[in-house]
Scaffold this motif. Structure first.
Motif, PDB file in Angstrom:
ATOM      1  N   ARG A  24      25.129  19.854 -36.765  1.00  0.00           N
ATOM      2  CA  ARG A  24      26.318  20.535 -36.241  1.00  0.00           C
ATOM      3  C   ARG A  24      27.095  19.698 -35.231  1.00  0.00           C
ATOM      4  O   ARG A  24      27.893  20.234 -34.458  1.00  0.00           O
ATOM      5  CB  ARG A  24      25.910  21.850 -35.561  1.00  0.00           C
ATOM      6  CG  ARG A  24      25.242  22.840 -36.460  1.00  0.00           C
ATOM      7  CD  ARG A  24      26.249  23.513 -37.388  1.00  0.00           C
ATOM      8  NE  ARG A  24      25.594  23.965 -38.606  1.00  0.00           N
ATOM      9  CZ  ARG A  24      25.026  25.153 -38.768  1.00  0.00           C
ATOM     10  NH1 ARG A  24      25.037  26.018 -37.790  1.00  0.00           N
ATOM     11  NH2 ARG A  24      24.472  25.482 -39.908  1.00  0.00           N
TER      12      ARG A  24
ATOM     13  N   THR B  65      15.365  33.938 -28.119  1.00  0.00           N
ATOM     14  CA  THR B  65      15.032  34.151 -29.526  1.00  0.00           C
ATOM     15  C   THR B  65      13.778  35.035 -29.581  1.00  0.00           C
ATOM     16  O   THR B  65      12.885  34.895 -28.746  1.00  0.00           O
ATOM     17  CB  THR B  65      14.745  32.814 -30.246  1.00  0.00           C
ATOM     18  OG1 THR B  65      13.690  32.138 -29.555  1.00  0.00           O
ATOM     19  CG2 THR B  65      15.974  31.925 -30.308  1.00  0.00           C
TER      20      THR B  65
ATOM     21  N   LEU C 279      15.679  26.411 -34.414  1.00  0.00           N
ATOM     22  CA  LEU C 279      16.934  26.454 -35.191  1.00  0.00           C
ATOM     23  C   LEU C 279      17.859  27.545 -34.667  1.00  0.00           C
ATOM     24  O   LEU C 279      19.073  27.345 -34.505  1.00  0.00           O
ATOM     25  CB  LEU C 279      16.625  26.707 -36.676  1.00  0.00           C
ATOM     26  CG  LEU C 279      15.800  25.634 -37.401  1.00  0.00           C
ATOM     27  CD1 LEU C 279      15.443  26.089 -38.817  1.00  0.00           C
ATOM     28  CD2 LEU C 279      16.562  24.312 -37.452  1.00  0.00           C
ATOM     29  N   HIS C 280      17.295  28.716 -34.372  1.00  0.00           N
ATOM     30  CA  HIS C 280      18.126  29.834 -33.904  1.00  0.00           C
ATOM     31  C   HIS C 280      18.606  29.622 -32.470  1.00  0.00           C
ATOM     32  O   HIS C 280      19.707  30.057 -32.113  1.00  0.00           O
ATOM     33  CB  HIS C 280      17.363  31.156 -34.037  1.00  0.00           C
ATOM     34  CG  HIS C 280      17.322  31.658 -35.452  1.00  0.00           C
ATOM     35  ND1 HIS C 280      18.151  32.658 -35.920  1.00  0.00           N
ATOM     36  CD2 HIS C 280      16.590  31.263 -36.508  1.00  0.00           C
ATOM     37  CE1 HIS C 280      17.907  32.866 -37.209  1.00  0.00           C
ATOM     38  NE2 HIS C 280      16.958  32.036 -37.585  1.00  0.00           N
TER      39      HIS C 280
ATOM     40  N   ASN D 158      25.254  26.706 -29.630  1.00  0.00           N
ATOM     41  CA  ASN D 158      26.529  26.227 -30.189  1.00  0.00           C
ATOM     42  C   ASN D 158      27.580  27.324 -30.211  1.00  0.00           C
ATOM     43  O   ASN D 158      28.772  27.064 -30.099  1.00  0.00           O
ATOM     44  CB  ASN D 158      26.312  25.680 -31.608  1.00  0.00           C
ATOM     45  CG  ASN D 158      25.705  24.290 -31.580  1.00  0.00           C
ATOM     46  OD1 ASN D 158      25.812  23.577 -30.581  1.00  0.00           O
ATOM     47  ND2 ASN D 158      25.029  23.921 -32.651  1.00  0.00           N
ATOM     48  N   GLU D 159      27.105  28.572 -30.341  1.00  0.00           N
ATOM     49  CA  GLU D 159      28.057  29.700 -30.354  1.00  0.00           C
ATOM     50  C   GLU D 159      28.341  30.221 -28.950  1.00  0.00           C
ATOM     51  O   GLU D 159      29.078  31.192 -28.775  1.00  0.00           O
ATOM     52  CB  GLU D 159      27.466  30.843 -31.204  1.00  0.00           C
ATOM     53  CG  GLU D 159      27.516  30.536 -32.695  1.00  0.00           C
ATOM     54  CD  GLU D 159      26.630  31.483 -33.515  1.00  0.00           C
ATOM     55  OE1 GLU D 159      26.081  32.449 -32.932  1.00  0.00           O
ATOM     56  OE2 GLU D 159      26.483  31.226 -34.719  1.00  0.00           O
TER      57      GLU D 159
ATOM     58  N   ARG E 277      19.022  20.708 -36.179  1.00  0.00           N
ATOM     59  CA  ARG E 277      20.220  21.523 -36.381  1.00  0.00           C
ATOM     60  C   ARG E 277      21.399  20.993 -35.546  1.00  0.00           C
ATOM     61  O   ARG E 277      22.542  20.998 -35.988  1.00  0.00           O
ATOM     62  CB  ARG E 277      19.900  22.982 -36.038  1.00  0.00           C
ATOM     63  CG  ARG E 277      20.977  23.998 -36.222  1.00  0.00           C
ATOM     64  CD  ARG E 277      21.592  24.065 -37.594  1.00  0.00           C
ATOM     65  NE  ARG E 277      20.741  24.277 -38.737  1.00  0.00           N
ATOM     66  CZ  ARG E 277      20.314  25.432 -39.229  1.00  0.00           C
ATOM     67  NH1 ARG E 277      20.624  26.531 -38.688  1.00  0.00           N
ATOM     68  NH2 ARG E 277      19.577  25.489 -40.303  1.00  0.00           N
TER      69      ARG E 277
ATOM     70  N   GLU F 161      21.552  27.228 -32.523  1.00  0.00           N
ATOM     71  CA  GLU F 161      22.663  27.963 -33.141  1.00  0.00           C
ATOM     72  C   GLU F 161      23.334  28.849 -32.077  1.00  0.00           C
ATOM     73  O   GLU F 161      24.553  28.868 -31.928  1.00  0.00           O
ATOM     74  CB  GLU F 161      22.097  28.844 -34.260  1.00  0.00           C
ATOM     75  CG  GLU F 161      23.062  29.249 -35.341  1.00  0.00           C
ATOM     76  CD  GLU F 161      23.407  28.084 -36.254  1.00  0.00           C
ATOM     77  OE1 GLU F 161      24.542  27.615 -36.144  1.00  0.00           O
ATOM     78  OE2 GLU F 161      22.537  27.658 -37.033  1.00  0.00           O
TER      79      GLU F 161
END
Ligand code: F6P
Length: 341
Positions: free
Chosen positions: A30, A306, A291-292, A298-299, A26, A295
């Motif tokens: 990204r 998780t 993946l989460h 990145n945010e 991921r 994510e």
């Protein structure tokens, strides 16, 4: 381009590589960079890093263990450990960390977050004892390994009319013993949550022989008799203060032979439960956690872990993740008692 560090700490378990692969895949999509940190917190304190790209994670989905290595080093207990970590992250240009680990690792992650370090946790442990997630990855694989061992032990127990005792991992939580024992048709399951009555266990064994079958006992390494062991020694502990367990099955072997006159043999599964390829369930869960997690990084959603909630992956506060150790509830244990004896 943001740089995210990823490390695996504490006891290894099947699925760690699937998380790393998910993070890298991921990140690649990204436009962020992933820096692998070798050997858990120890590697971060000593600046041991390796750059990770799509090529370096090819073929690792099915591999047990961790390509990054692990350790049980506790930086909170090392003088200036947290400062060293923050300084090394700055020197390597790491914007944030993904820490994959169990209760101890996530506790360190929380301390780092409290100290202002950007960190996200991913829950792993074969013990399945983290309260904030329905399941941790690694657990399903460990249960299946233990269940297969129990299946195999049934036939040899019957041939020799012996009591076979299987010791599985689980210091404070008996999830592996409970699930593998139920799935494998054990005649007694002993877990750390409930001290056992040795005479009652012997009664189950005698009953089983009267019915012309041979008993299988599944015991978690942290289970103990009411009143404790006569000569308990927990002097050898790791950096997180955990005693090195193992031995309850051999203790039971002697006690059962003495009290029932039946031949008893112990099998200690040990690290076999943590090795080898993950099950499909663990591969999928670990991949989705990876993946989460990237994510969330990145945010800039730091200080989270998780978590699997039903079929969804959520983010929970690290503080909540380490607040409660999830143990086997008495009412669940009672459900299995109908098969005892
Ligand atoms: O926490 C995972 C776990 O496998 C426990 O079930 C077990 O008690 C412990 O690790 C064993 O740790 P080590 O491999 O350091 O002996």
């Amino acid at each position: 381009m943001p740089v995210i560090g990823v490390l695996t700490a504490g006891g290894d378990c099947p699925g760690l590589n699937a998380v790393i692969r998910g993070v890298v895949a991921r990140a690649d999509e990204r436009d962020s960079e992933v820096l692998g940190i070798r050997n858990g917190w120890e590697g971060l304190m000593n600046g041991l890093t390796v750059s990770l790209d799509r090529d370096s994670v090819r073929g690792i989905l099915t591999r047990g263990g961790t390509i990054l290595g692990s350790s049980r080093t506790n930086p909170v207990k090392v003088d200036g450990g947290i400062e060293k970590i923050a300084a090394n992250m700055e020197r390597e240009g790491v914007d944030g960390l993904i820490a994959i680990g169990g209760e101890d690792t996530l506790g360190v992650a929380k301390s780092l977050h409290d100290a202002g370090v950007n960190v996200i946790g991913v829950p792993k442990t074969i013990d399945n004892d983290l309260g904030a997630t329905d399941y941790t990855f690694g657990f399903d694989t460990a249960v299946n390994i233990a269940m297969e061992a129990i299946d195999r032990l049934h036939t040899t127990a019957e041939s020799h009319h012996r009591v076979l005792i299987v010791e599985v991992m689980g210091r404070h939580a008996g999830w592996i013993a409970f699930h593998s024992g139920l799935a494998g048709g054990a005649n007694v399951i002993l877990i750390p949550e409930q001290d056992f009555d040795l005479d009652r266990v012997c009664g189950y064994i005698q009953k089983r022989f009267e019915d012309q079958y041979s008993p299988i006992i599944v015991v978690a390494e942290g289970a103990k008799p009411i009143g404790g062991f006569p000569d308990e020694d927990d002097s050898a502990t790791d950096a997180f203060g955990h005693a090195r367990l193992g031995g309850v099955a051999h203790w039971l072997e002697g006690q059962i032979e003495e009290k029932t006159g039946e031949e008893a043999r112990a099998t200690v599964l040990g690290h076999v439960q943590r090795g080898g390829t993950p099950t499909a369930f663990d591969r999928v869960l670990a991949t989705r956690f990876g993946l989460h997690a990237i994510e969330a990084a990145n945010e800039g959603n730091w200080g989270k872990m998780t978590a699997l909630r039903s079929t969804e992956i959520d983010l929970v506060d690290l503080a909540d993740a380490v607040a409660v150790l999830k143990t086997v509830p008495p009412e669940l244990y009672e459900e299995a008692e109908v098969f005892f004896g």
